[in-house]
Design a protein around this motif. Sequence first.
Motif, PDB file in Angstrom:
ATOM      1  N   LYS A   1       4.309   9.473   8.116  1.00  0.00           N
ATOM      2  CA  LYS A   1       5.775   8.953   8.526  1.00  0.00           C
ATOM      3  C   LYS A   1       6.248   9.218   9.872  1.00  0.00           C
ATOM      4  CE  LYS A   1       7.337   9.555   3.734  1.00  0.00           C
ATOM      5  NZ  LYS A   1       7.719  10.455   3.064  1.00  0.00           N
TER       6      LYS A   1
ATOM      7  N   THR B   1      -5.358   7.512   0.414  1.00  0.00           N
ATOM      8  CA  THR B   1      -4.835   7.251  -1.011  1.00  0.00           C
ATOM      9  C   THR B   1      -4.991   8.433  -1.883  1.00  0.00           C
ATOM     10  OG1 THR B   1      -4.487   5.822  -2.531  1.00  0.00           O
ATOM     11  CG2 THR B   1      -6.605   5.939  -1.733  1.00  0.00           C
TER      12      THR B   1
ATOM     13  N   PHE C   1       1.172  12.997   4.588  1.00  0.00           N
ATOM     14  CA  PHE C   1       1.986  11.819   4.239  1.00  0.00           C
ATOM     15  C   PHE C   1       2.941  12.001   5.287  1.00  0.00           C
ATOM     16  CE2 PHE C   1       0.029  11.083  -0.326  1.00  0.00           C
ATOM     17  CZ  PHE C   1      -0.922   9.951   0.358  1.00  0.00           C
TER      18      PHE C   1
ATOM     19  N   LYS D   1       4.355   8.603  12.309  1.00  0.00           N
ATOM     20  CA  LYS D   1       3.796   7.081  13.124  1.00  0.00           C
ATOM     21  C   LYS D   1       3.170   7.615  14.458  1.00  0.00           C
ATOM     22  CE  LYS D   1       6.679   3.676  10.984  1.00  0.00           C
ATOM     23  NZ  LYS D   1       7.126   2.534  10.831  1.00  0.00           N
TER      24      LYS D   1
ATOM     25  N   LYS E   1       0.404   1.277   8.303  1.00  0.00           N
ATOM     26  CA  LYS E   1       1.048   0.668   7.294  1.00  0.00           C
ATOM     27  C   LYS E   1       1.159   1.670   5.929  1.00  0.00           C
ATOM     28  CE  LYS E   1       0.102  -4.029   6.515  1.00  0.00           C
ATOM     29  NZ  LYS E   1      -1.171  -5.004   6.587  1.00  0.00           N
ATOM     30  N   LYS E   2       2.543   1.452   5.636  1.00  0.00           N
ATOM     31  CA  LYS E   2       2.832   2.271   4.319  1.00  0.00           C
ATOM     32  C   LYS E   2       2.509   1.226   3.177  1.00  0.00           C
ATOM     33  CE  LYS E   2       6.208   4.698   1.828  1.00  0.00           C
ATOM     34  NZ  LYS E   2       7.749   5.334   1.883  1.00  0.00           N
TER      35      LYS E   2
ATOM     36  N   SER F   1       2.233   2.246  -0.339  1.00  0.00           N
ATOM     37  CA  SER F   1       3.170   2.938  -1.084  1.00  0.00           C
ATOM     38  C   SER F   1       3.638   4.377  -0.911  1.00  0.00           C
ATOM     39  CB  SER F   1       2.577   2.972  -2.796  1.00  0.00           C
ATOM     40  OG  SER F   1       1.467   3.774  -2.761  1.00  0.00           O
ATOM     41  N   GLU F   2       3.987   5.288  -1.677  1.00  0.00           N
ATOM     42  CA  GLU F   2       4.138   6.576  -1.222  1.00  0.00           C
ATOM     43  C   GLU F   2       2.861   7.432  -1.055  1.00  0.00           C
ATOM     44  OE1 GLU F   2       6.972   8.516  -0.354  1.00  0.00           O
ATOM     45  OE2 GLU F   2       8.252   6.721  -0.806  1.00  0.00           O
TER      46      GLU F   2
ATOM     47  N   TYR G   1      -1.415   4.571   2.444  1.00  0.00           N
ATOM     48  CA  TYR G   1      -1.367   4.285   3.779  1.00  0.00           C
ATOM     49  C   TYR G   1      -2.466   3.867   4.346  1.00  0.00           C
ATOM     50  CZ  TYR G   1       3.181   6.896   4.302  1.00  0.00           C
ATOM     51  OH  TYR G   1       4.525   7.453   4.077  1.00  0.00           O
TER      52      TYR G   1
END
Length: 268
Positions: free
Chosen positions: A204, A168, A200, A206, A146-147, A149-150, A153
């Motif tokens: 992305k 984070t 990150f 997944k 689940k993202k 914010s940039e 996660y």
Amino acid sequence: MGEKKLKKEIIERIWKLRDLIKDLEVIKDKIVDLLRIEQDLDESIKKVWITDVKECYYRIIGAWELLRAGIDGKVKYLESSKIFVSAGKSRLTQFFSELKTFDNEKAERLIINAKEIFDKLIQAFQNEFDLLTPKKIIEKPLEPIKKISEKNYQLTCSICGEISVIFTIGKGTLDKDEKLIFNGITHSTSLGKELAEELFMTLKTKDLSKVHDFMKKYHSNEGLDAYCPECDKVYCWEHYNAEEVFDIGFYDCTYGICPKGHRRIIDD
Ligand SMILES: [Zn+2]
Ligand SMILES: [Zn+2]
């Protein structure tokens, strides 16, 4: 069966749990006595070990009080009760590892008795947790990554949806500068911030196995603690059936056994 009747039965059952807790108290006192008279044991170690035994018992008392407070299905109390049961179990494993060094029949018998009572207690608590916890209706398959914010996660448990891992950017308790913070089911740690971009990017995709590889490469052999590579799924502490191992009172490692029975060391 009527809901009122069912609830009355739960209240009665929880009240009766006191009998088992009293049995645990008797065993606790016997173990404390055994430790007190042991002459080959350093006084300071004796004190620590006695505290471990007592803490196991007091955690269970706390769990029981919280369970009673959670009879109306108050999730907050039930969740805290679960944490107390789990802490009690951890202390139990810890003082078993201490008692085992005695290598005498009396200590062995006490371990067997304590385990028997404790297993019954855990089972009884678990039954009530299952009955009292409001059922979550999961409508569509859970997204494991689940993202938020940039720079934030979350990885969620594939069974219950609980947040199991957080990645984070921030400062850990001992950090002077910003770091890439990993918060897993067994521990948290600060990694170099320069790794954040790679992580990150990986998140992305997944692809959980790649996140696991990332942790293996930059953190430890065990990789992502909440992840079962064989299932390619994330589990919370409860659903990974995490079991701590102690070596003469000292934390050694944690095993995870996923709901499909795959077992591995998730923290060492
Ligand atoms: Zn879960
Ligand atoms: Zn598995």
